[in-house]
Design an enzyme around this catalytic site. Structure first.
Site, short mmCIF file in Angstrom:
data_model
loop_
_atom_site.label_atom_id
_atom_site.label_comp_id
_atom_site.label_asym_id
_atom_site.label_seq_id
_atom_site.Cartn_x
_atom_site.Cartn_y
_atom_site.Cartn_z
N THR A 36 -10.70 -20.47 -27.19
CA THR A 36 -10.85 -19.68 -26.17
C THR A 36 -10.73 -20.30 -25.00
O THR A 36 -10.01 -21.11 -24.86
CB THR A 36 -12.45 -19.99 -26.14
OG1 THR A 36 -13.42 -19.14 -24.74
CG2 THR A 36 -12.61 -21.86 -26.14
N TYR B 25 -20.42 -26.42 -24.55
CA TYR B 25 -19.50 -25.38 -26.63
C TYR B 25 -18.23 -25.21 -25.64
O TYR B 25 -17.90 -26.05 -26.75
CB TYR B 25 -19.82 -23.45 -25.75
CG TYR B 25 -18.85 -22.38 -26.55
CD1 TYR B 25 -18.63 -22.53 -27.62
CD2 TYR B 25 -18.60 -22.22 -25.48
CE1 TYR B 25 -17.68 -22.04 -27.89
CE2 TYR B 25 -16.84 -21.31 -25.51
CZ TYR B 25 -16.65 -21.19 -27.01
OH TYR B 25 -16.28 -20.72 -27.89
N LYS C 3 -14.64 -27.04 -27.63
CA LYS C 3 -13.65 -26.29 -27.96
C LYS C 3 -11.89 -27.18 -27.67
O LYS C 3 -11.49 -27.17 -28.57
CB LYS C 3 -13.59 -24.64 -27.66
CG LYS C 3 -14.93 -24.26 -27.95
CD LYS C 3 -14.73 -23.93 -29.62
CE LYS C 3 -13.02 -22.78 -30.28
NZ LYS C 3 -13.49 -22.47 -31.80
N GLU D 134 -11.95 -20.48 -22.44
CA GLU D 134 -13.04 -21.48 -21.66
C GLU D 134 -12.71 -22.76 -21.74
O GLU D 134 -12.42 -23.80 -20.84
CB GLU D 134 -14.33 -21.24 -22.38
CG GLU D 134 -15.21 -19.63 -22.25
CD GLU D 134 -16.39 -19.35 -22.35
OE1 GLU D 134 -16.86 -20.85 -22.56
OE2 GLU D 134 -16.66 -18.96 -23.09
P1 NAD Z 1 -20.20 -16.01 -34.12
O1 NAD Z 1 -21.20 -17.37 -33.42
O2 NAD Z 1 -20.15 -14.42 -34.48
O3 NAD Z 1 -19.48 -16.74 -35.51
C1 NAD Z 1 -19.02 -18.17 -36.45
C2 NAD Z 1 -19.48 -18.46 -37.29
O4 NAD Z 1 -18.73 -18.97 -37.86
C3 NAD Z 1 -20.68 -17.86 -38.40
O5 NAD Z 1 -20.51 -16.53 -38.76
C4 NAD Z 1 -21.34 -18.86 -38.54
O6 NAD Z 1 -21.99 -18.14 -39.50
C5 NAD Z 1 -19.70 -19.91 -39.06
N1 NAD Z 1 -20.31 -21.09 -38.55
C6 NAD Z 1 -20.53 -21.69 -38.22
N2 NAD Z 1 -21.26 -23.09 -38.22
C7 NAD Z 1 -20.53 -23.14 -39.56
C8 NAD Z 1 -20.10 -24.38 -40.44
N3 NAD Z 1 -20.79 -25.44 -39.75
N4 NAD Z 1 -19.42 -24.05 -41.44
C9 NAD Z 1 -18.93 -23.07 -41.51
N5 NAD Z 1 -19.59 -21.78 -40.93
C10 NAD Z 1 -20.21 -22.01 -39.92
O7 NAD Z 1 -18.43 -16.82 -33.26
P2 NAD Z 1 -17.72 -15.67 -32.83
O8 NAD Z 1 -17.73 -15.18 -31.22
O9 NAD Z 1 -16.85 -14.42 -34.10
O10 NAD Z 1 -16.16 -16.45 -32.52
C11 NAD Z 1 -14.59 -16.84 -33.49
C12 NAD Z 1 -13.92 -18.57 -32.53
O11 NAD Z 1 -13.21 -17.41 -31.88
C13 NAD Z 1 -14.89 -19.08 -32.07
O12 NAD Z 1 -14.10 -20.05 -32.65
C14 NAD Z 1 -14.79 -18.36 -31.18
O13 NAD Z 1 -14.59 -20.69 -30.27
C15 NAD Z 1 -14.04 -18.38 -30.95
N6 NAD Z 1 -13.72 -17.16 -29.90
C16 NAD Z 1 -14.75 -16.34 -29.55
C17 NAD Z 1 -14.18 -15.58 -28.41
C18 NAD Z 1 -15.57 -14.18 -28.06
O14 NAD Z 1 -15.70 -13.50 -26.88
N7 NAD Z 1 -16.71 -14.63 -28.78
C19 NAD Z 1 -13.60 -15.47 -27.49
C20 NAD Z 1 -12.09 -16.40 -27.81
C21 NAD Z 1 -12.42 -17.49 -28.44
O1 TDX Z 2 -27.87 -11.05 -21.01
C1 TDX Z 2 -26.90 -11.31 -20.14
N1 TDX Z 2 -26.75 -11.66 -19.05
C2 TDX Z 2 -24.79 -12.04 -18.72
O2 TDX Z 2 -25.48 -11.90 -17.26
C3 TDX Z 2 -26.05 -12.28 -21.27
C4 TDX Z 2 -26.13 -12.80 -22.46
C5 TDX Z 2 -24.14 -12.88 -20.55
N2 TDX Z 2 -24.32 -12.96 -19.07
C6 TDX Z 2 -22.97 -13.34 -18.71
C7 TDX Z 2 -22.53 -14.69 -18.75
C8 TDX Z 2 -21.42 -14.43 -18.34
O3 TDX Z 2 -20.74 -14.01 -17.37
O4 TDX Z 2 -22.32 -12.32 -19.60
C9 TDX Z 2 -21.23 -12.71 -19.37
C10 TDX Z 2 -20.59 -12.99 -20.57
O5 TDX Z 2 -21.54 -13.49 -21.18
P1 TDX Z 2 -21.52 -13.97 -23.35
O6 TDX Z 2 -20.90 -13.05 -23.76
O7 TDX Z 2 -22.30 -15.15 -23.21
O8 TDX Z 2 -20.29 -14.84 -22.81
P2 TDX Z 2 -19.41 -15.96 -22.40
O9 TDX Z 2 -20.26 -16.93 -22.14
O10 TDX Z 2 -18.54 -15.21 -21.42
O11 TDX Z 2 -18.04 -16.48 -23.25
C11 TDX Z 2 -18.29 -15.67 -24.51
O12 TDX Z 2 -16.00 -16.10 -24.22
C12 TDX Z 2 -15.76 -16.36 -24.92
C13 TDX Z 2 -18.13 -16.20 -25.89
O13 TDX Z 2 -19.43 -16.55 -26.30
C14 TDX Z 2 -17.48 -17.25 -26.01
O14 TDX Z 2 -17.53 -17.91 -27.78
C15 TDX Z 2 -15.73 -17.49 -25.91
O15 TDX Z 2 -14.68 -18.51 -25.76
#
Ligand code: NAD
Ligand code: TDX
Length: 332
Positions: free
Chosen positions: A121, A148, A152, A123
């Site tokens: 990420t 978090y 990472k 972050e």
């Molecule tokens: P998510 O929380 O939706 O999914 C995580 C998945 O991992 C789930 O299916 C969960 O069951 C599985 N998991 C958790 N712990 C586990 C374990 N110990 N063994 C096996 N499986 C396990 O997460 P996401 O938003 O899809 O993020 C996926 C990846 O992308 C993460 O590594 C996150 O850091 C990265 N990432 C996310 C974002 C974002 O915007 N969501 C942005 C950049 C990077």
């Molecule tokens: O209810 C809300 N209101 C609000 O204002 C929530 C849930 C979030 N927020 C704000 C916090 C952040 O500034 O919105 C922004 C986005 O929040 P999240 O969806 O929790 O994402 P963020 O914390 O930015 O992290 C996400 O992007 C990077 C993913 O959850 C991470 O897994 C990824 O690494």
């Protein structure tokens, strides 16, 4: 044709990647997922049985991981505890999965000399001032803020050490905030969309001036496939689609798309240590590997995401009440 082991493939971005790979390549996919609260087996329904296998298990289970990695041509590692707000409430699972889980996979990749791609990420770089002309790039120093993002960052450093010390054939990507189908209702965009569907007012942390750099999950998937195909071993690539928006504007856009007054939301308690702004410079990925995002119109992508949540209430409804109860207990 290759056989990919995708960890966390029942989560948001992992499931989008599995659909993308099965739609756009002839690769075979095995998903390893523990189905935590964030995993949903239904996100992988209907995939072709001859090219897709689901294994329910934990990435910290060294014996299972060893067996699965031995059988794969490449590992694409998405599994993580992913939500900042949960990491502020209970950091321990973040250490177990993000650090020990990544270590467990790296040891198996080292033993079997398996190609490894680590999903991370933006972050890990901390945050930027609103008016900073610089964006994050591959040379930005690590400076994570939350439990978090620090776990990472730790997992990224483990990958770099295993490349340098043990010759593991790994690449890393650090992506900005994803949106799209199959995202858990705890995250910002799905929480607000499903709130409006339920007749609850959207909740904005603090003043809502925090900026996130949005990318559609399908563009993240195409970038990861590009890095798997053409990325240089040992290198890091930043993935982003020039999608900077502040949270207030996103909430107002969601309300407008959903036919509500743009000011029909509440300000709630801010997140502790809340990062102000993320912004990605993805020049390297675009110029060296020739990748381009397809979803350039955020409003159209957001409207399609609203439609998806309207049409898939059975997918998200089971998690909604518990998620809102957690936020209510925090004044959020
Ligand atoms: P998510 O929380 O939706 O999914 C995580 C998945 O991992 C789930 O299916 C969960 O069951 C599985 N998991 C958790 N712990 C586990 C374990 N110990 N063994 C096996 N499986 C396990 O997460 P996401 O938003 O899809 O993020 C996926 C990846 O992308 C993460 O590594 C996150 O850091 C990265 N990432 C996310 C974002 C974002 O915007 N969501 C942005 C950049 C990077
Ligand atoms: O209810 C809300 N209101 C609000 O204002 C929530 C849930 C979030 N927020 C704000 C916090 C952040 O500034 O919105 C922004 C986005 O929040 P999240 O969806 O929790 O994402 P963020 O914390 O930015 O992290 C996400 O992007 C990077 C993913 O959850 C991470 O897994 C990824 O690494």
């Amino acid at each position: 044709m290759a056989h990919l082991l995708v960890t966390g493939g029942a989560g948001f971005i992992g499931s989008n990647f599995v659909h993308h790979v099965l739609d756009h390549t002839d690769h075979r996919v095995t998903v390893l997922d523990a189905l935590t609260y964030a995993g949903n087996r239904a996100s992988l329904d209907g995939l072709p049985e001859d090219r897709f296998t689901f294994v329910h298990g934990d990435i910290t289970d060294a014996e299972l991981v060893d067996r699965l990695v031995a059988d794969a041509d490449a590992v694409v590692h998405y599994a993580a505890e992913s939500h900042n707000d949960n990491s502020l409430d209970n950091p321990r699972p973040f250490l177990d999965t993000n650090i020990i889980g990544t270590y467990t996979l790296l040891e198996a990749a080292r033993k079997h000399e398996t190609r490894f791609h680590h999903i991370s990420t933006d972050e890990v770089y901390g945050d930027l001032e609103l008016d900073d002309p610089e964006r994050f790039s591959e040379s930005t120093p690590y400076n994570p803020s939350s439990p978090y993002s620090s776990t990472k960052a730790g997992s990224d450093l483990l990958v770099r050490a295993w490349v340098r010390s043990f010759g593991v054939q790994a690449t890393i990507s650090n992506c900005s905030n994803n949106y799209g189908p199959f995202q858990h209702v705890e995250k910002f965009i799905p929480r607000q969309i499903t709130n409006v569907i339920r007749g609850i007012r959207p909740k904005l942390y603090g003043a809502g001036e925090n900026v996130r750099d949005w990318i559609h999950a399908d563009d993240h998937s195409s970038a990861v496939l590009t890095i798997l195909d053409r990325g240089q071993i040992g290198e890091t690539y930043l993935i982003g689609a020039d999608g900077e928006k502040n949270n207030k504007d996103v909430v107002e856009q969601i309300l407008t798309i959903m036919g509500q007054p743009a000011d029909a939301y509440d300000h709630v308690t801010d997140r502790a240590g809340h990062d102000l702004r993320y912004a990605i410079d993805s020049t390297r990925l675009r110029t060296e590997l020739g990748w381009q995002p397809q979803y350039q119109d955020f409003e159209a992508g957001l409207a399609a995401t609203v439609d998806w949540y309207r049409e898939h209430e059975a997918w998200w409804a089971p998690a909604k009440d518990a998620t809102e109860a957690f936020y209510a207990s925090k004044g959020q």
